[in-house]
Each structure stands twice: as structure tokens, then as C-alpha cells.
Scaffold this active site. Structure first.
Site, PDB file in Angstrom:
ATOM      1  N   GLU A 434      40.424  21.454 -27.102  1.00 52.55           N
ATOM      2  CA  GLU A 434      40.001  20.086 -27.344  1.00 52.55           C
ATOM      3  C   GLU A 434      39.118  20.040 -28.600  1.00 52.55           C
ATOM      4  OE1 GLU A 434      37.414  19.154 -24.123  1.00 52.55           O
ATOM      5  OE2 GLU A 434      36.591  17.384 -25.092  1.00 52.55           O
ATOM      6  N   ASP A 512      36.175  21.202 -22.455  1.00 48.90           N
ATOM      7  CA  ASP A 512      34.796  21.191 -21.985  1.00 48.90           C
ATOM      8  C   ASP A 512      34.762  21.132 -20.461  1.00 48.90           C
ATOM      9  OD1 ASP A 512      33.884  21.168 -24.534  1.00 48.90           O
ATOM     10  OD2 ASP A 512      33.524  18.995 -24.617  1.00 48.90           O
ATOM     11  N   ASP A 514      33.297  19.270 -18.492  1.00 48.93           N
ATOM     12  CA  ASP A 514      32.688  18.012 -18.033  1.00 48.93           C
ATOM     13  C   ASP A 514      33.783  16.984 -17.752  1.00 48.93           C
ATOM     14  OD1 ASP A 514      33.639  17.234 -20.448  1.00 48.93           O
ATOM     15  OD2 ASP A 514      31.697  16.793 -21.359  1.00 48.93           O
ATOM     16  N   ASP A 516      34.892  14.347 -19.396  1.00 50.74           N
ATOM     17  CA  ASP A 516      35.826  14.115 -20.500  1.00 50.74           C
ATOM     18  C   ASP A 516      36.791  15.272 -20.636  1.00 50.74           C
ATOM     19  OD1 ASP A 516      35.126  11.643 -21.276  1.00 50.74           O
ATOM     20  OD2 ASP A 516      33.682  12.297 -22.812  1.00 50.74           O
TER      21      ASP A 516
END
Ligand code: 0RA
Length: 646
Positions: A434, A512, A514, A516
């Protein structure tokens, strides 16, 4: 079983010498497919199948399945109870024969649909052989009988232990950890998904499922009750609950034709994907086969005939193809076949020719009636088919562009790809990362011999909501196709995937840790699920697991992937260590990223596999579709890939 034995070069004599049950323990995979997570769960399915058979015979209506506190599983039904009287030939009770003799499974009832050759239907004795301990309790003719076993051997003859008004059979087993070395822990989600599926496939039965291993805040077990009065019709509503229908009802039928019971249900929605799930004797036939062929031919023939007669196709400039009739279609086909022939790589393709025509005819009749009675819906469907044909032409052009670029070789690789030097795909891996900045770190941190990096820009296209040609026009997606060396479409099948030139055998999604990040992983996975399913099925797709914390004190440092690990590391360092929470991959330097997430000796990769396709489809359509409330609820409650067994 004899088929299997021949195939594997075991002579009949050596088997007899080994005794059936011993053989099961020596070669468990021959009977249950594998001794991993999948095989473990098949034990439960095998026992439940027997109760489902009893229910299908009209002898019981309730099955309860529980994972017990000690990790064993109990399956109980309210059927007639397995007979306990003396089996003349064997000289022991019928129950003992069923439990301890290989292949004794369905010998009592000739008219049940037992599966031979597939993974189910191997007989409850196989479960017994692969359990350290098993106990059968039979409630029959006013009495309770019991027998226990260890690794398939009876510990004592069947004994009467009391009286009862109940009827039924209860089986409790404890899988053998010397056989299932990877794990003997049952997954709630996997079993619950299967029980839900079974309740849709066998309407009228009530299946309760309870996990007694832990209790919630209220002191209650996690438990679900599955019951479906309308069967496949309800299954379609469940699967398509997050999609928008374009017709007013689920089209369905349930009948027996020429000895083969056929059940079908379908609906059209606003999406552009085709979702057909097919079953034979309650087993998901991933690879399709003759029943699917019958379904497709019935659908195409009937819709084409109606469309031709309606005059709606008169001004059309292109040819309509079979695919066009299935865009936005969600369908389930379930057939019962007395002696199914399973073919294909995973033995999930039905081969019986005699199934084609009854299914095709049944589907044709069902549709004809519906179109006749619902002319507005008929019009909507045909319009959708025409749109699909138009879009297919556009998509073909876009795809040809991708293909040309792929075929050009070296120079055709995306500029953003940092390739590896190794040429053997089996040893190569590619990280889909990403963002450009994390991509840069990964590029520095990697072992360039065998690790390639493809950075992806922010959110990739949500393929669940996009028309096919838009998908192939999307730059990030084209980069993925080109980098992987995968092409779509052959002369026979416009959607077939060509994995022969796959350039990396490990495709690793690194995002990541998290919300997102998991959203982006889900977008990428949805793309793979819809457009490169075989890549997942063949085990090429992985998810990288970057750490959440760095715990540091003096010259000591440890990484932690969850709060428990973090606290333990802190304790090991005598407390008051400094704790850094990684908010994203970007906060790690190249060395840290390599040590924790990319070094094959230390990283943990989660392999993505699709246990239940139908369930996965439902999850992806929910996560990526239009309906926001169920999505929010799901994301709040679960990890995003809860139903993709990793
Ligand atoms: C054959 C005959 C009878 C019962 C069963 C099979 C039976 C098997 C299983 C396996 C799980 N639950 C089951 N329930 C019943 C008895 C026939 C009779 O009573 O006449």
C-alpha cells in the site's frame, strides 16, 4: 474405497493385513483429504452427515452440534437411533459394526444418498479411528445404550445404561492429536458456516450449534439455531442480502424429475458478477460439472427463446453469449445423486451425464413459468442481458490491451514494479504494498534475489461495484495482471484465467495494520476473489503481518503483534520499557520491515484460502457493496478477513 486403493497402489491383501481401521490411521488423508484444519473439520461434517441422512429419510427433525468445554465435539439427533441388536455375520452389535468397521457406514439404508469417493460419506468409523476417544449413546425403544472407543477400538461391548423416553443418537469424539498434529482446535466460524449451509440445503431441519469452550459477559455460551423453511430461496436471500435485486421475487423450484431430485433458486441483482453455487448431496461442487452444465443450458435456452419472441433483440448489433445471461445472477443448484462420480483436481466436479437433461428441463420450466407470470421482471432481465452483451464487447477491447502489454514481455512490466533477479516462479514472491512510501521502504528492505515489490496507489478500485470493462481499464489492476503475468480469457471461456505464466508463486499483500490497511487488503482480496479465484484456490495468496508494537529498553528490543505480546515483552524487560505503536508501515525503517515482516525466517504469513465459497461471497458483497450498516457492524465485530481462513 476400492477405487482409491487402486489409485494409490495398495494391494487388497496389504489392506486386509493392516485391517481397515489401522489403515485409516496410517493413511488418514486417503479418507478425509488431509490432516490439517480442513480434515479436522471434516470429522464433524462426517458425523453430522449421518444425522442429516436420518432427517432426509423423514426420521428426525433436530440435530444439535456442540463443541464441548474440553474441545471434543458432540452431535446428537432425534432419529431412530443406530440399531444395537446383534449383527449376525460379525457377531457383535450393529452399532459396534458401524463404529469399528470401515465401509459399514450406509449399509443399513439402501435408499439414502451416500457419497462414495468424495470426502463425505466415508463412514463414522473413520472419525472413530482418528479419535483418541469416542462415545456413542443410543436412545432407542425405551432404553439408553452406550459404547466407548479408543483410537477406533471398542473398550467394551454395547451396554444398556438406563431407560428413556427419548429417541436418537449421540456421538462424542475427541480428535487424535498424533494424527492432527497441526491443531485439534475447532473453529466456531468454520463449523457455524457449514451448519448454516446445511440448514439451507435441507429445509425443515433445525440445527443448533453451541460452543461451550467459553462464556460471554452474560455467562452464556455462543450459540446459533439454524432452520430454514424455504431452503434455497432463503439461501439466496441470505447470500444476496447486501445486493440490490432487480426483480421482485427469488425464482425457485424444488422437484424430482426422472429419479434425480433437483432444487434451484436464483435472482438477478444490479451487480456485474455471476455467483452460481452448486451442490451434490450437500457437498459444494467448486468445480461444477454436469448439473451446472444443465443449469446453464436451461437458463440460456429459455431466456434466449423469450427474448427472441419479445422482439427486444431485433435491433441488436452484437451476438449475445452464454455469459451475458449470467451477469448479476446469483443462483444455487442442489441435486441428489445416488451414485455420484466426482472428477477434477479437487474431486468436486460432477461427472454423471444423466444429470444434465433433468436439470436443464427443470430450470427451463421454472423460468418459463416465471417469465410468463411476471412480464415486467422478464423485461428487466432481458434488458440486463443486452447491457451485459454491450459491456462484454467493451471489456474485450480493454482486456486485449492488457494482454498485448503482458505479452510484450520484459519491457511490458509495469514501471512501478521492482522485480527480483531469480527466474524460477516457484521461488519468487511479490509484495503488493500500500502506497509509494511503504513501497520504497520495502524495496530497500527486501532480498532482491527473490522478492519483488509492487507499490499500489492508495485505494484500489472496488471491483464489486464496477463494470467489467472499468476493471480492466484500471491502471493499478492492469499493473497487477501484468506484474503477475496472468492473462484472462481463452477461446472457449472468456473468463478463464491463465496461471501458466504466473511469475511469482507467493503473492503477498502487505498493508498497514489499521482499519484503512484492512480496507485496502479487502479491496485487493475482493479483486482476487472475483477475477483470479484460482490464484487463491491454488494457495498463492498471502497476507503479511506487520507488528503493532516495538518494545525497547536499553539495547533490548522486541516486536509485538498484539497487546498480550506487548505486555509480556515489557515484563521480560523488567517493566517501564518504551513502547512505540506502529501506525503504519511507513513508520518502520527498511531493516525493521525486513526483520519483522519480510524475512522468511521470522515473518508470519497468513495463507488465504476459501473454505466456503458461498460464505466468502456473502462477506465480500457485504464488505464491498452498497449497504453501509451491516458493513460497519461486521468490521466492528470482526477482523476483516474473518471468513477467509488464514
Ligand atoms: C439405519 C437403521 C436405523 C437407524 C439408522 C440407520 C440411523 C443411523 C444414524 C446415524 C446417525 N444418526 C442415526 N440415526 C439412525 C434404524 C431402523 C429402524 O429403527 O427400523
Amino acid at each position: 474405497m476400492s477405487e482409491e486403493i487402486k489409485k494409490n497402489n495398495y494391494s487388497a491383501d496389504s489392506i486386509q493385513a493392516l485391517e481397515g481401521m489401522e489403515h485409516v490411521r496410517m493413511r488418514p488423508s486417503m479418507y478425509i483429504g488431509d490432516v490439517g484444519v480442513r480434515g479436522l473439520h471434516h470429522l464433524v461434517y462426517e458425523v453430522v452427515d449421518n444425522s442429516i441422512d436420518e432427517a432426509m429419510g423423514g426420521h428426525c427433525d433436530t440435530i444439535s452440534v456442540s463443541i464441548n468445554e474440553d474441545g471434543s465435539v458432540t452431535v446428537e439427533d432425534n432419529g431412530r437411533g443406530i440399531p444395537v441388536d446383534l449383527h449376525k455375520k460379525e457377531g457383535v452389535s450393529a452399532l459396534e459394526v458401524v463404529m469399528t468397521k470401515i465401509g459399514a457406514g450406509g449399509k443399513f439404508d439402501k435408499d439414502s444418498y451416500k457419497v462414495s469417493g468424495g470426502l463425505h460419506g466415508v463412514g463414522v468409523s473413520v472419525v472413530n479411528a482418528l479419535s483418541v476417544h469416542m462415545k456413542s449413546t443410543v436412545f432407542r425403544e425405551g432404553k439408553i445404550y452406550e459404547q466407548e472407543y479408543e483410537r477406533g477400538k471398542a473398550l467394551y461391548p454395547v451396554k444398556q445404561i438406563g431407560e428413556t423416553e427419548k429417541r436418537g443418537t449421540r456421538q462424542t469424539f475427541f480428535p487424535d492429536d498424533t494424527i492432527f498434529q497441526q491443531t485439534t482446535e475447532f473453529s466456531y466460524d468454520t463449523l457455524s458456516a457449514r451448519m448454516r449451509e446445511l440448514s439451507f440445503l435441507n429445509k425443515g431441519i433445525t440445527i443448533t450449534f453451541t460452543d461451550k469452550r467459553e462464556v460471554d459477559e452474560k455467562g452464556e455460551f455462543r450459540s446459533e439455531v439454524f432452520h430454514s423453511d424455504e431452503g434455497l430461496k432463503e439461501y439466496i436471500r441470505y447470500l444476496d442480502g447486501n445486493r440490490e435485486p432487480i426483480i421482485s421475487h427469488v425464482i425457485s423450484m424444488d422437484h424430482e424429475k426422472g429419479e434425480i431430485p433437483v432444487e434451484v433458486a436464483l435472482i438477478y441483482n444490479t451487480s456485474y458478477t455471476e455467483n452460481i453455487f452448486s451442490y451434490v448431496n450437500n457437498i459444494n461442487t467448486h468445480e461444477g460439472g454436469t448439473h451446472l452444465q444443465g443449469f446453464r443450458s436451461g437458463l440460456t435456452r429459455t431466456l434466449k427463446k423469450y427474448a427472441d419472441a419479445s422482439g427486444m433483440l431485433d435491433k441488436l448489433k452484437f451476438e449475445i453469449s452464454g455469459d451475458d445471461f449470467r451477469e448479476g445472477l446469483t443462483a444455487i443448484i442442489s441435486v441428489k445423486v445416488a451414485e455420484p462420480q466426482f472428477e477434477g483436481q479437487t474431486k468436486t466436479k460432477l461427472g454423471n451425464r444423466e444429470v444434465v437433461s433433468p436439470v436443464s428441463q427443470a430450470v427451463g420450466e421454472m423460468l418459463e413459468n416465471y417469465l410468463e407470470e411476471n412480464p415486467n421482471d422478464a423485461k428487466v432481465i432481458i434488458q440486463k442481458v443486452i447491457l451485459a452483451a454491450q459491456a462484454r464487447h467493451a471489456a474485450k477491447k480493454a482486456r486485449e490491451m492488457v494482454q498485448r502489454k503482458t505479452v510484450m514481455g520484459g519491457g511490458g512490466l509495469p514501471g512501478k514494479l521492482s522485480d527480483c533477479s531469480e527466474q524460477d516462479p516457484a521461488r519468487c514472491e511479490v509484495y503488493l504494498v500500500e502506497g509509494d512510501s511503504a513501497g520504497g521502504t520495502a524495496k530497500q528492505g527486501r532480498d532482491r534475489n527473490f522478492q519483488a515489490i509492487l507499490p499500489l496507489r492508495g485505494k484500489i478500485l472496488n471491483v464489486e461495484k464496477a463494470m467489467h470493462h472499468k476493471v480492466f481499464e484500471n491502471e493499478e489492476i492492469r499493473n497487477i495482471f501484468t506484474a503477475l503475468g496472468v492473462t484472462v480469457g481463452t477461446a472457449e471461456d472468456s473468463k478463464a484465467l491463465n496461471l501458466e505464466k504466473l511469475r511469482y508463486h507467493k503473492v503477498i499483500i502487505m498493508c498497514d495494520a489499521d482499519v484503512d490497511g484492512s480496507h485496502i487488503s479487502t479491496l485487493i482480496l475482493t479483486f482476487f476473489f472475483r477475477f483470479m479465484k484460482e490464484l487463491i484456490e491454488e494457495g498463492h495468496v498471502y497476507i503479511a503481518a506487520p507488528p503493532l508494537y516495538l518494545v525497547k529498553k536499553g539495547n533490548k528490543k522486541e516486536y509485538a503483534w498484539n497487546d498480550v505480546q506487548r505486555d509480556q515483552a515489557n515484563e521480560r524487560m523488567g517493566g517501564s520499557a518504551s513502547i512505540q505503536r506502529y501506525k503504519g508501515l511507513g513508520e518502520m525503517n527498511a531493516e525493521q520491515l525486513w526483520e519483522t515482516t519480510m524475512d522468511p525466517n521470522f515473518r508470519t504469513l497468513r495463507q488465504v484460502n476459501i473454505e466456503s465459497l458461498a460464505e466468502a461471497d456473502q462477506v465480500f458483497s457485504m464488505l464491498m457493496g452498497d449497504e453501509v450498516p451491516p458493513r460497519r457492524e461486521f468490521i466492528e465485530k470482526n477482523a476483516v478477513y474473518a471468513n477467509i481462513d488464514a
